[in-house]
Motif scaffolding. Structure first.
Motif, PDB file in Angstrom:
ATOM      1  N   ILE A   8       0.872  -1.168   0.000  1.00 20.59           N
ATOM      2  CA  ILE A   8       0.000   0.000   0.000  1.00 20.59           C
ATOM      3  C   ILE A   8       0.910   1.220   0.000  1.00 20.59           C
ATOM      4  O   ILE A   8       1.612   1.475   0.979  1.00 20.59           O
ATOM      5  CB  ILE A   8      -0.942   0.020   1.221  1.00 20.59           C
ATOM      6  N   GLU A   9       0.903   1.963  -1.099  1.00 16.19           N
ATOM      7  CA  GLU A   9       1.867   3.043  -1.267  1.00 16.19           C
ATOM      8  C   GLU A   9       1.223   4.301  -1.844  1.00 16.19           C
ATOM      9  O   GLU A   9       0.305   4.217  -2.676  1.00 16.19           O
ATOM     10  CB  GLU A   9       2.996   2.607  -2.206  1.00 16.19           C
ATOM     11  N   ALA A  10       1.734   5.445  -1.425  1.00 19.15           N
ATOM     12  CA  ALA A  10       1.374   6.719  -2.049  1.00 19.15           C
ATOM     13  C   ALA A  10       2.071   6.823  -3.404  1.00 19.15           C
ATOM     14  O   ALA A  10       3.141   6.231  -3.618  1.00 19.15           O
ATOM     15  CB  ALA A  10       1.782   7.872  -1.153  1.00 19.15           C
ATOM     16  N   LEU A  11       1.461   7.573  -4.312  1.00 22.04           N
ATOM     17  CA  LEU A  11       2.023   7.779  -5.650  1.00 22.04           C
ATOM     18  C   LEU A  11       2.575   9.197  -5.790  1.00 22.04           C
ATOM     19  O   LEU A  11       2.132  10.121  -5.108  1.00 22.04           O
ATOM     20  CB  LEU A  11       0.950   7.537  -6.710  1.00 22.04           C
ATOM     21  N   ARG A  12       3.485   9.339  -6.721  1.00 26.90           N
ATOM     22  CA  ARG A  12       4.208  10.600  -6.871  1.00 26.90           C
ATOM     23  C   ARG A  12       3.690  11.504  -7.995  1.00 26.90           C
ATOM     24  O   ARG A  12       4.164  12.620  -8.164  1.00 26.90           O
ATOM     25  CB  ARG A  12       5.685  10.311  -7.127  1.00 26.90           C
ATOM     26  N   HIS A  13       2.717  11.083  -8.788  1.00 25.93           N
ATOM     27  CA  HIS A  13       2.437  11.753 -10.054  1.00 25.93           C
ATOM     28  C   HIS A  13       1.508  12.963  -9.944  1.00 25.93           C
ATOM     29  O   HIS A  13       1.462  13.786 -10.861  1.00 25.93           O
ATOM     30  CB  HIS A  13       1.855  10.759 -11.058  1.00 25.93           C
ATOM     31  N   ASN A  14       0.754  13.067  -8.864  1.00 26.25           N
ATOM     32  CA  ASN A  14      -0.145  14.210  -8.704  1.00 26.25           C
ATOM     33  C   ASN A  14       0.678  15.436  -8.309  1.00 26.25           C
ATOM     34  O   ASN A  14       1.278  15.459  -7.234  1.00 26.25           O
ATOM     35  CB  ASN A  14      -1.201  13.909  -7.647  1.00 26.25           C
ATOM     36  N   PRO A  15       0.750  16.467  -9.156  1.00 25.84           N
ATOM     37  CA  PRO A  15       1.643  17.591  -8.871  1.00 25.84           C
ATOM     38  C   PRO A  15       1.261  18.374  -7.622  1.00 25.84           C
ATOM     39  O   PRO A  15       2.138  18.918  -6.932  1.00 25.84           O
ATOM     40  CB  PRO A  15       1.547  18.463 -10.128  1.00 25.84           C
ATOM     41  N   ILE A  16      -0.021  18.430  -7.302  1.00 27.04           N
ATOM     42  CA  ILE A  16      -0.448  19.169  -6.107  1.00 27.04           C
ATOM     43  C   ILE A  16      -0.019  18.422  -4.846  1.00 27.04           C
ATOM     44  O   ILE A  16       0.521  19.014  -3.899  1.00 27.04           O
ATOM     45  CB  ILE A  16      -1.974  19.385  -6.134  1.00 27.04           C
ATOM     46  N   ILE A  17      -0.246  17.118  -4.840  1.00 27.07           N
ATOM     47  CA  ILE A  17       0.147  16.317  -3.685  1.00 27.07           C
ATOM     48  C   ILE A  17       1.663  16.345  -3.514  1.00 27.07           C
ATOM     49  O   ILE A  17       2.178  16.487  -2.392  1.00 27.07           O
ATOM     50  CB  ILE A  17      -0.343  14.866  -3.845  1.00 27.07           C
ATOM     51  N   HIS A  18       2.381  16.255  -4.620  1.00 26.89           N
ATOM     52  CA  HIS A  18       3.838  16.202  -4.508  1.00 26.89           C
ATOM     53  C   HIS A  18       4.414  17.560  -4.092  1.00 26.89           C
ATOM     54  O   HIS A  18       5.423  17.612  -3.374  1.00 26.89           O
ATOM     55  CB  HIS A  18       4.452  15.736  -5.826  1.00 26.89           C
ATOM     56  N   LEU A  19       3.766  18.647  -4.506  1.00 25.80           N
ATOM     57  CA  LEU A  19       4.190  19.966  -4.039  1.00 25.80           C
ATOM     58  C   LEU A  19       4.008  20.073  -2.532  1.00 25.80           C
ATOM     59  O   LEU A  19       4.866  20.632  -1.829  1.00 25.80           O
ATOM     60  CB  LEU A  19       3.395  21.053  -4.757  1.00 25.80           C
ATOM     61  N   TYR A  20       2.908  19.540  -2.019  1.00 26.80           N
ATOM     62  CA  TYR A  20       2.675  19.539  -0.575  1.00 26.80           C
ATOM     63  C   TYR A  20       3.803  18.803   0.147  1.00 26.80           C
ATOM     64  O   TYR A  20       4.292  19.258   1.192  1.00 26.80           O
ATOM     65  CB  TYR A  20       1.327  18.875  -0.269  1.00 26.80           C
ATOM     66  N   ILE A  32      -6.000   9.063 -15.920  1.00 22.82           N
ATOM     67  CA  ILE A  32      -6.346   9.746 -14.678  1.00 22.82           C
ATOM     68  C   ILE A  32      -5.815   9.009 -13.458  1.00 22.82           C
ATOM     69  O   ILE A  32      -5.357   9.639 -12.490  1.00 22.82           O
ATOM     70  CB  ILE A  32      -7.875   9.931 -14.581  1.00 22.82           C
ATOM     71  N   ARG A  33      -5.833   7.694 -13.481  1.00 21.17           N
ATOM     72  CA  ARG A  33      -5.544   6.952 -12.256  1.00 21.17           C
ATOM     73  C   ARG A  33      -4.119   7.149 -11.741  1.00 21.17           C
ATOM     74  O   ARG A  33      -3.870   6.998 -10.549  1.00 21.17           O
ATOM     75  CB  ARG A  33      -5.848   5.473 -12.443  1.00 21.17           C
ATOM     76  N   ARG A  34      -3.202   7.527 -12.601  1.00 19.02           N
ATOM     77  CA  ARG A  34      -1.836   7.771 -12.133  1.00 19.02           C
ATOM     78  C   ARG A  34      -1.771   8.975 -11.183  1.00 19.02           C
ATOM     79  O   ARG A  34      -0.805   9.135 -10.442  1.00 19.02           O
ATOM     80  CB  ARG A  34      -0.886   7.969 -13.310  1.00 19.02           C
ATOM     81  N   PHE A  35      -2.817   9.830 -11.194  1.00 18.07           N
ATOM     82  CA  PHE A  35      -2.854  11.000 -10.320  1.00 18.07           C
ATOM     83  C   PHE A  35      -3.525  10.707  -8.976  1.00 18.07           C
ATOM     84  O   PHE A  35      -3.684  11.612  -8.150  1.00 18.07           O
ATOM     85  CB  PHE A  35      -3.551  12.156 -11.015  1.00 18.07           C
TER      86      PHE A  35
END
Length: 294
Positions: A193-205, A278-281
């Protein structure tokens, strides 16, 4: 469970890489603050852990070092998915809680009939996990030891079942995959169970909150490329993606609207995240590794 293991005293800090020493120090800060499980520490009042105030040892430090915990309030759908998967496989299984933290997943497997051992590089996390096992009354078949997850002392083909939650981005991914491939049985399986890196808003946070994680973590958050990498070690890699629209429910977690809003947005995600682009985000991915390439 028969295996060879080393205790905390045999983890020679002088031989550990700098990134692992920083991980131990980071974990020490977090595990001395919170004995309980993050998912139940900043959510709707109806879902909070029993005795939460006793599990948070320093409220002011918790507010600072666990300010991202609020996001786990919406992680019900992913939790239900991998819990159902585990529940169907726990009875009589030899199971490993890999990088156990405070032991949540090992305790769940023990309650569902598995013989469990958990490992973590953090002595504080292992101490918390053993305390939680004792308080839950499952310590006879659920125990935790300090161990380097990239170089465990378990024999080959030890485990029927391995669960890993939010740990692979703390590790060297190739080393972790080789170790998981080695210690899982040919008929066994690993759920990650892992977080993903591709969403730019989440990764900026993530980048704007460096006190919440180590620099190594930020640079090694899992991506879809890691799923392809996993196929070098396992013939079967089955991912499922979770949590995108439902993140909008987080600000409402303390209100009466929260659970209904979460259900609605989960249903939106169930449709949206079927679309490959979409799912990569999504925030999280649950992927199941089986058929190890021995």
């Amino acid at each position: 469970m028969e295996h060879s293991e080393r205790g905390e005293g045999d983890l020679d800090l002088r031989k550990l890489e700098d990134r692992k020493l920083k991980e131990i120090e980071h974990s020490r800060k977090r595990r001395t603050i919170l004995q309980g499980f993050e998912r139940y520490s900043d959510t709707n009042a109806t879902e909070e852990a029993a005795g939460l105030t006793s599990l948070i040892r320093d409220q002011e430090a918790f507010n600072y070092h666990f300010s991202n915990t609020k996001f786990y309030s919406i992680a019900v759908s992913s939790e239900s998915y991998y819990h159902d998967w585990l529940r169907d496989r726990c009875r009589g299984a030899k199971a490993l809680d890999y990088c156990c933290g405070n032991g949540e997943n090992g305790l769940f497997m023990a309650e569902n009939g598995a013989d469990v051992i958990g490992v973590d590089i953090s002595p504080e996390g292992v101490a918390n996990a053993n305390l939680n096992a004792a308080q839950l009354g499952v310590e006879k078949h659920c125990r935790y030891v300090v161990m380097d997850a990239e170089a465990t002392t378990f024999p080959d083909n030890t485990f029927d079942l391995i669960v890993e939650y939010g740990a692979l981005h703390h590790l060297d991914y190739g080393n972790a995959m080789r170790e998981l491939q080695r210690i899982v049985k040919p008929t066994g399986a690993v759920v990650c169970i892992e977080a993903l890196r591709h969403n730019p808003i989440i990764h900026l946070y993530r980048k704007r909150t460096p006190h919440l994680r180590t620099a190594w973590e930020v640079e090694h958050i899992i991506g879809v490329g890691h799923l392809k990498w996993s196929r070098e070690y396992f013939n079967s890699v089955k991912p499922r993606y979770f949590h995108l629209a439902v993140l909008a429910a987080v600000p409402f977690r303390k209100t009466r609207l929260f659970r209904a809003l979460r259900r609605f947005l989960d249903s939106v995600d169930n449709l949206m995240l079927r679309i490959p682009f979409i799912r990569r985000f999504a925030w999280q991915c649950v992927y199941i590794l089986s058929e190890p390439k021995k």
